[in-house]
Design a protein around this motif. Sequence first.
Motif, PDB file in Angstrom:
ATOM      1  N   LEU A  52       0.832  -1.385  -0.103  1.00 28.60           N
ATOM      2  CA  LEU A  52       0.205   0.146   0.136  1.00 28.60           C
ATOM      3  C   LEU A  52       0.736   1.365  -0.151  1.00 28.60           C
ATOM      4  O   LEU A  52       0.560   2.006  -0.812  1.00 28.60           O
ATOM      5  CB  LEU A  52      -0.929   0.069   1.344  1.00 28.60           C
ATOM      6  N   VAL A  53       1.891   1.268   0.716  1.00 26.32           N
ATOM      7  CA  VAL A  53       2.627   2.493   0.774  1.00 26.32           C
ATOM      8  C   VAL A  53       3.589   2.615  -0.581  1.00 26.32           C
ATOM      9  O   VAL A  53       3.587   3.960  -1.223  1.00 26.32           O
ATOM     10  CB  VAL A  53       3.848   2.201   1.930  1.00 26.32           C
ATOM     11  N   ALA A  54       3.705   1.309  -1.022  1.00 29.54           N
ATOM     12  CA  ALA A  54       4.596   1.600  -2.408  1.00 29.54           C
ATOM     13  C   ALA A  54       3.610   2.225  -3.619  1.00 29.54           C
ATOM     14  O   ALA A  54       4.082   2.879  -4.309  1.00 29.54           O
ATOM     15  CB  ALA A  54       5.076   0.242  -2.756  1.00 29.54           C
ATOM     16  N   GLN A  55       2.232   1.604  -3.388  1.00 34.21           N
ATOM     17  CA  GLN A  55       1.597   2.274  -4.357  1.00 34.21           C
ATOM     18  C   GLN A  55       1.251   3.757  -4.405  1.00 34.21           C
ATOM     19  O   GLN A  55       0.671   4.406  -5.148  1.00 34.21           O
ATOM     20  CB  GLN A  55       0.021   1.410  -4.332  1.00 34.21           C
ATOM     21  N   VAL A 113       4.306  10.125   7.502  1.00 35.32           N
ATOM     22  CA  VAL A 113       4.788   8.840   8.047  1.00 35.32           C
ATOM     23  C   VAL A 113       3.575   8.739   9.161  1.00 35.32           C
ATOM     24  O   VAL A 113       3.120   7.640   9.571  1.00 35.32           O
ATOM     25  CB  VAL A 113       5.974   8.801   8.681  1.00 35.32           C
ATOM     26  N   THR A 114       3.203   9.707  10.094  1.00 39.90           N
ATOM     27  CA  THR A 114       2.499   9.621  11.154  1.00 39.90           C
ATOM     28  C   THR A 114       0.910   9.387  10.397  1.00 39.90           C
ATOM     29  O   THR A 114       0.211   8.593  11.122  1.00 39.90           O
ATOM     30  CB  THR A 114       2.301  10.951  11.757  1.00 39.90           C
ATOM     31  N   GLU A 139      -3.269   5.258   9.810  1.00 42.11           N
ATOM     32  CA  GLU A 139      -4.103   4.442   8.977  1.00 42.11           C
ATOM     33  C   GLU A 139      -4.089   3.119   9.457  1.00 42.11           C
ATOM     34  O   GLU A 139      -4.779   2.306   9.524  1.00 42.11           O
ATOM     35  CB  GLU A 139      -3.921   4.916   7.523  1.00 42.11           C
ATOM     36  N   ALA A 140      -2.731   2.667   9.451  1.00 42.52           N
ATOM     37  CA  ALA A 140      -2.580   1.226   9.676  1.00 42.52           C
ATOM     38  C   ALA A 140      -3.081   0.811  11.137  1.00 42.52           C
ATOM     39  O   ALA A 140      -3.660  -0.211  11.174  1.00 42.52           O
ATOM     40  CB  ALA A 140      -0.948   0.931   9.445  1.00 42.52           C
ATOM     41  N   LEU A 168      -6.989  -1.942  14.362  1.00 40.32           N
ATOM     42  CA  LEU A 168      -8.048  -1.930  15.352  1.00 40.32           C
ATOM     43  C   LEU A 168      -9.360  -2.275  14.776  1.00 40.32           C
ATOM     44  O   LEU A 168     -10.046  -3.372  15.317  1.00 40.32           O
ATOM     45  CB  LEU A 168      -8.208  -0.613  15.952  1.00 40.32           C
ATOM     46  N   LEU A 169      -9.875  -1.912  13.704  1.00 42.77           N
ATOM     47  CA  LEU A 169     -11.024  -2.301  13.118  1.00 42.77           C
ATOM     48  C   LEU A 169     -11.114  -3.835  12.696  1.00 42.77           C
ATOM     49  O   LEU A 169     -12.240  -4.398  12.866  1.00 42.77           O
ATOM     50  CB  LEU A 169     -11.488  -1.373  12.132  1.00 42.77           C
TER      51      LEU A 169
END
Length: 142
Positions: free
Chosen positions: A22-25, A44-45, A50-51, A56-57
């Motif tokens: 996801l980060v690469a995209q 980064v924060t 988001e992660a 948690l969800l």
Amino acid sequence: MVFSGDAVLVSVFTIHNTFAVLVAQRTRENALLRAVGAARRQVVTGTLAEALAVGLLASAAGLLAGIGVAAASRPSYRRSASPSPKAASSSRPAPSPSHSASGSPSAPVRRSFPPYGPDARPRSPRSARRTSTDRAPPAPAR
């Protein structure tokens, strides 16, 4: 317990891989945020927040799904349970050949921790084979 640890380890790698993809995209989106004026720390924060939110969800959804499956399977388990303890103990599955030849794979782990419970005292091999319904042999006369 060993399988639980394996499942957690596999899920950690899967989650890490998912977020790495996801980060690469999102490289272009992150670059746009940086060009507009966001600091690297803010990007980064935001990604870590988001992660955390997704984790948690997903954990809450997994917990609720596990509780639901356990509740749904409880009546089925009660119907299939044998009424007598002897009947349950006599229908043990045969050990696999790999365990018979080399011992249980979890044996080193079990040997690392001391025994606990009512039978936690040291026992001789003969008394360890004895079941609770067997009587102990009489003590030798002196």
